[in-house]
Design a protein around this motif. Sequence first.
Motif, PDB file in Angstrom:
ATOM      1  N   ARG A 517       0.923  -1.240  -0.005  1.00 13.16           N
ATOM      2  CA  ARG A 517       0.026  -0.048  -0.023  1.00 13.16           C
ATOM      3  C   ARG A 517       0.860   1.364   0.013  1.00 13.16           C
ATOM      4  NH1 ARG A 517      -2.808  -1.271   4.054  1.00 13.16           N
ATOM      5  NH2 ARG A 517      -4.308  -2.375   3.116  1.00 13.16           N
ATOM      6  N   LEU A 518       1.958   1.455   0.907  1.00 16.10           N
ATOM      7  CA  LEU A 518       2.707   2.447   0.930  1.00 16.10           C
ATOM      8  C   LEU A 518       3.669   2.483  -0.415  1.00 16.10           C
ATOM      9  CD1 LEU A 518       4.207   1.988   4.397  1.00 16.10           C
ATOM     10  CD2 LEU A 518       2.295   3.426   3.574  1.00 16.10           C
ATOM     11  N   GLU A 521       1.414   4.280  -2.797  1.00 17.17           N
ATOM     12  CA  GLU A 521       1.409   5.769  -2.456  1.00 17.17           C
ATOM     13  C   GLU A 521       2.619   6.629  -2.950  1.00 17.17           C
ATOM     14  OE1 GLU A 521       0.908   6.260   1.677  1.00 17.17           O
ATOM     15  OE2 GLU A 521      -0.935   5.223   1.712  1.00 17.17           O
ATOM     16  N   ARG A 531       7.859   4.888   8.244  1.00 20.00           N
ATOM     17  CA  ARG A 531       6.635   4.892   8.482  1.00 20.00           C
ATOM     18  C   ARG A 531       6.101   3.722   9.475  1.00 20.00           C
ATOM     19  NH1 ARG A 531       1.996   6.459   5.519  1.00 20.00           N
ATOM     20  NH2 ARG A 531       3.351   8.256   4.595  1.00 20.00           N
ATOM     21  N   ALA A 559       2.119  -0.972  -7.637  1.00 21.60           N
ATOM     22  CA  ALA A 559       0.936   0.133  -7.414  1.00 21.60           C
ATOM     23  C   ALA A 559      -0.223  -0.163  -8.115  1.00 21.60           C
ATOM     24  CB  ALA A 559       1.684   1.357  -7.795  1.00 21.60           C
ATOM     25  N   THR A 563      -3.881  -0.969  -6.768  1.00 23.14           N
ATOM     26  CA  THR A 563      -5.205  -0.119  -6.996  1.00 23.14           C
ATOM     27  C   THR A 563      -6.361  -0.991  -7.653  1.00 23.14           C
ATOM     28  OG1 THR A 563      -3.724   1.901  -7.857  1.00 23.14           O
ATOM     29  CG2 THR A 563      -5.786   1.915  -8.703  1.00 23.14           C
ATOM     30  N   ARG A 566      -8.334  -2.653  -5.142  1.00 29.15           N
ATOM     31  CA  ARG A 566      -9.380  -1.747  -4.297  1.00 29.15           C
ATOM     32  C   ARG A 566     -10.943  -1.812  -4.706  1.00 29.15           C
ATOM     33  NH1 ARG A 566      -4.892   3.064  -3.835  1.00 29.15           N
ATOM     34  NH2 ARG A 566      -3.595   1.859  -2.178  1.00 29.15           N
TER      35      ARG A 566
END
Length: 566
Positions: A517-518, A521, A531, A559, A563, A566
Amino acid sequence: MGVRAGEGSGVGVRAGEGSGADARAGGGFGASGGPPGGPGTGARPADGSRARVQATGGPGAPVQAKGGPGTRVHPLAEPAGATITLLPPPGLRTDDVLEAVAGLVDKSVLCREPGPGGVRYRLLDTLRQYGLEQLRRVAGEEEAARRRQRDWMLRRAEECERGWFGPGQPETVARLRADRDNLRAGLDFSLSAPGETLAGLRLAGTLWFYWHACGASREGLYWLDRALAAAPEPTRERARGLWVAGLLVAATRDFPRGRRHATEALALARALGDAAEAAHAEYVIGVIRLFGDDLPGALRHFETTVARGPVPGQHLSLVGLDQVELACALGFLGEAERAVEVCEQALGLCERHGEQWVRSYVLRILALAHSVRRDWPRAERHGREALRLKLAVHDVIGIALTLDLLASIAAERGDHEHAAVLLGGADRVWADIDSGRWGSDTLNSVRRDSEERVAPALGRDAFERAHRRGHALGLAELVGHALQEPGHPHPAEATAAPPPHDDTTVRLTRRETEVARLVAEGLANQQIADRLVIARRTAEGHVERILSKLGFSNRSQIAAWMTAQR
């Protein structure tokens, strides 16, 4: 070749192989403590020099500890990927090598993971870069290591080609796909370093079956174009490279260029007295005639080559494909009985050798012949079996051809919605090859006739919806629908386009999901570490494992995949 941030290197371990790099005392990762700032491991040769693991190329080979006494471990890093090769210099035992590798794994220098053919290892990008820097400190070491890695991959490719017409094709494909970075490293070195181009041309030509049969025709053409330009001398390697390039470029619809390459290959092979390469070039010339709509010419061509029979050195795959294309021409011309007879001969050849890929084409032509006979149940059964075999080796061209045929059969049988979904899927697969189906009147008329039969029966709106559902399916899911196998969701249940990775069974751990997920981002490894309050090396390891699990090669693919989830 550059080092790609966040990407690891698949590595394999072979003890006792003569293809790897020799070891040097000093430098690299230390046997106990390592150099300042570098991790170490616990094996030390008897002469007191530090053991080092050499890593070059891309994803590597399975672990095979089969060396004799004295095998040195040489850590070094390589852009894009790494193969560990273990050699037997004096003073170090095989047990020491295995202990050293275990130490590297324990210290997270190497990431251990299962792979095709055995255990594989991956080296983090920062460590790979560090090892490469150490190697470059000694003049000539990097070039020598790259040459040994290339030679090792050439031997592996030759071994795979020799065994291609036989059992185990899906396993061979899996190993070669895992070794893509290794192959690319060997090819790039060969085509960049002075005096190495002929070996690069040999490697690119040896992999003809992988480029053509396993959905990699565009990459194969890229390497062959470079190799042929760099090695213009009249050699057997050039004759091979020319007909392979002709076959691959024809798949992009550039039939004139494909014909020129194949014709030049034929002339060169004859001048060299190489009957096998001449026969291979003749196959390419014939198949271009076949899909260029010269059906009578293709029929005469393959009648001649099949009647001649195999020549010494001719690859049995291409012997079988001569028979396949003869049967295909007969089927297109409506001579179903003769087509079935030829197919039965080809099936016998495949069955004697336990071969599956050529067999899948034979089954497709049997489906075509039974379609001509209007024996739809037998046609569909053969077509489905062909499709199943093609998916096993990722034969994208064969899948596209077979989907068109199955859609036509479904339309004739009155299964209109199923046919519309298959047309949508076939159009998607063809889009990655040539959306115009090579401009072939024969192929396009089959597709057009199917739509003209199905769309009025369903209504245009219903047809478009079914077509879109098929177009949205991933390759494995599409084949599952075509086979109508349980466990594969019906396309009506698909509400969104599939993720870029076809394997929907992949599961990430909770921590890997957080890291993915990071990555999506846009965070770099150090930012991810900050993080999540973990070490940078730990973050790098998570990214490497995510890339490996998903079969990806860069962070942007992660990435895109996140996406899509989701």
